[in-house]
Every structure is written in C-alpha cells, then in structure tokens.
Design an enzyme around this catalytic site. Sequence first.
Site: not given
Lengths: 172, 235
Positions: A49, A90, A115
């Site tokens: 990701s 992230h 998220d």
Amino acid sequence: MFSSLGNPRQAAAQLMNFGLILSTAFMMWKGLSVITDSPSPIVVVLSGSMEPAFQRGDLLLLWNRNLMADTSVGEIVVYNVKGKDIPIVHRVVRKFGEGPHAKLLTKGDNNVADDTELYARGQDYLDRTDIIGSVVGYLPFVGYVTIMLSEHPWMKTAMLGIMGLVVVLQRE
Amino acid sequence: MATQEKITVYNLADLKNTSDDAIPNYLNSLKFTQSHRLTDVRLSLGYSAFVVAAACFLWDYKLGFESTKYFTAGAVAFYTLLNGFLTFWILYVEKGTVYEGTSPSGQEKIKISTKTKKNVPTYFVTVEVQNVNSKGKTTLKIERPFNEWFDAAGRFVAAPFQTVLASQVPVIGQLDVKRANPASAAPAQHETQPAYTPEMLDMLAKANVSVVGTTAEATETSGADAKKGGKRRKA
C-alpha cells in the site's frame, strides 16, 4: 564440549555463556526500543500500500519521539489498529490539534481511499498515542525472511531443525 | 585402557582448553586447595545480568511496553553496567588465570595463568607463588610446545604434562617427587618429534599406567613407571 562438564562450575559457566548471548540480544532490542520510545522500533512492510516508496519485505526503522516538532502531515507513520497486531505503514494526510493527543488521518500512497475503513468501529481518526513511530530509515528487502516465516510456518520448523542438526553434528 | 577422546592437534583452542582443564585435576590430586573466588564472582555477575534481562522480559511480556518503559530503561542501563563489569573482570582481573589455590601445607599460594599466541603451538604458562608469611612473590614462566604432552593422534598424556609442572615449579615438585626429576630434562629435543606413538601408548596401557588426565589414576603409578620412563625417552 559436553564431555568436559565434569564439574558443576564449568557446566554453570557454559550455560551462562549461552544465556548471556540470548539476553544480550534481547537487551539490545529493548535498549533500541527505549531510545526510540517505540514498542517495536523495527518493522517489516507487509503490503504494497505504500508503493513505490516501500515494497513488501522492506525493513523500517522507527522513531517515536517528538523532540523538534510534532508528527506532521506528510510523514510516514506506523500504527497498530486497535485490537489487531498488524502494523500498518501509511502517510499522515490530515492533522487536527497538537501534542500527544492530536488527531491524525492516514492513507496509503498506493491506496485509493484513506484509512477510515481500517480503523476500529466508530473511530474516525488516529490518536497520536496510537502511533508507534515515524519512519526514519529503511533497508530494502531484508525483511522478506520474516514474511516468509510467518506465512509458511513449516519453514520455522525446518529452520530450527537444520540449526539443531548443525549444532549436534559439530560436536562430532 | 580408558577410552580417551582425541582432539584435533591443529586446533589451538582445543589444545589450550584440554591443557587448562588438566591443571586443576593435577594440582587438586596433589591435595592443593583450589580457590574458586574468581569463578564464583564471574558466575554471580553473569547470572545476575541474566536475571535482570529475564525480569525485563517478563514485565514487558505481561504488562506491555508503555507502562513499563521506565523500568525497562533502568533494566537496560543496569544490565549494561553488569555486563561491562563482567568484561572488565574477565579481561583485567582474571587475566587468563586457570588455577588459584593453596598448597597442602597452607604455606604457599599459587596462581597459574596460561595463554597462547595465534597459530603458535606453544603453551605459555605463568606461575606465581607467594608464601603466606613473607611478602615476596616469585613468578615463573614456562614455555613448552604442546606436542610434549599430546600424541600425534591428539590424545592428552598426563605424565609429561605433570613432569613439566613438577620439574619447573618447586612447590609442585616437592609434592610430586616422582615427576620432579625426569630422566631427560632438555625440552629442545621434543620440538620435532611427537612424544608418543600408538605402540608406546599400548605398551603403557598394558603396564597399567594411565594416559588419561584423571586425578586418581595419574598419581597412583607403580614402580614400573620409573623403568618405563627410561624406555620412553630412548624410543
């Protein structure tokens, strides 16, 4: 080596050497943990990701102290979703408030959506204390062994078996 | 006679360790009283460090990182201190000591330390003897090649090893008169030949002379030993 375990002091000394190797490794890990103020200062990237910045299997070094400035938008952080043990890597895209209870929203560079779906039910933002560190360095590909070991548990047994064999055979 | 393990004669660490292990066996068999002071301090330092690490592991495992992190920080610092002190102890206080003890009469204190140099098959022994009454300390240095007491196959032979110690160190020689006066004293001869061949060892075994470095057997040699001693040197 085992034949010279005639007297108890020597046996105790051999055992101590072995124990000290283990405990020194552990204390070095804990020392790093305390210095970075992160419960897990080294993590492995598990998903894609954050591509192209980080690939699956990269090893990341984390730093969790806000000595100079708060964790701000644009930093790459690692957090555990409440209740789950999986570290997620992230980028911070929104920030509200300041200090240890600032609210942060994160999103993976390679993801379409932010998220919000990943957070626990009813949770819209991460608290600063949920974050276990910001990424300050990385080693590409080194962590792939860890991924392989956790996804194929039989490899753990195989590795231990081989190591045990080597130790036993060396005695001869 | 007794099954004896062979070590690799090219492995300097094995040669040194086997010889180091033989010294306390020999001296204790002569009724020296060994002092375990150095070993005990080392063991207590090492095990305390291990206990600190184990405690740290336990509270971290049970209570999590955040709530225990100050204790963990303290534990890491204390562990580093203990380990540092242990390293200092091994390097500067123990300094290669393999035996510390008192003679049976209680009059002399003896301290033996050994070392080897990389890739040189010589055993360097430093013996310090101090009389409990006087202040003076005598230091003896012995340098002998390992092949004086290891045969070509790698078996340790106790007799020549004990002879080296008994003949060079008066305190030991007084207690082990048999070994204190070997038939031949010049060490230079032994440099190129190994001291024992398998045939000689078979002969010795048949004559009930032990070639294993054990305490009881090594000292209860029969009168035949003196004659065998002569034969050994000539062959």
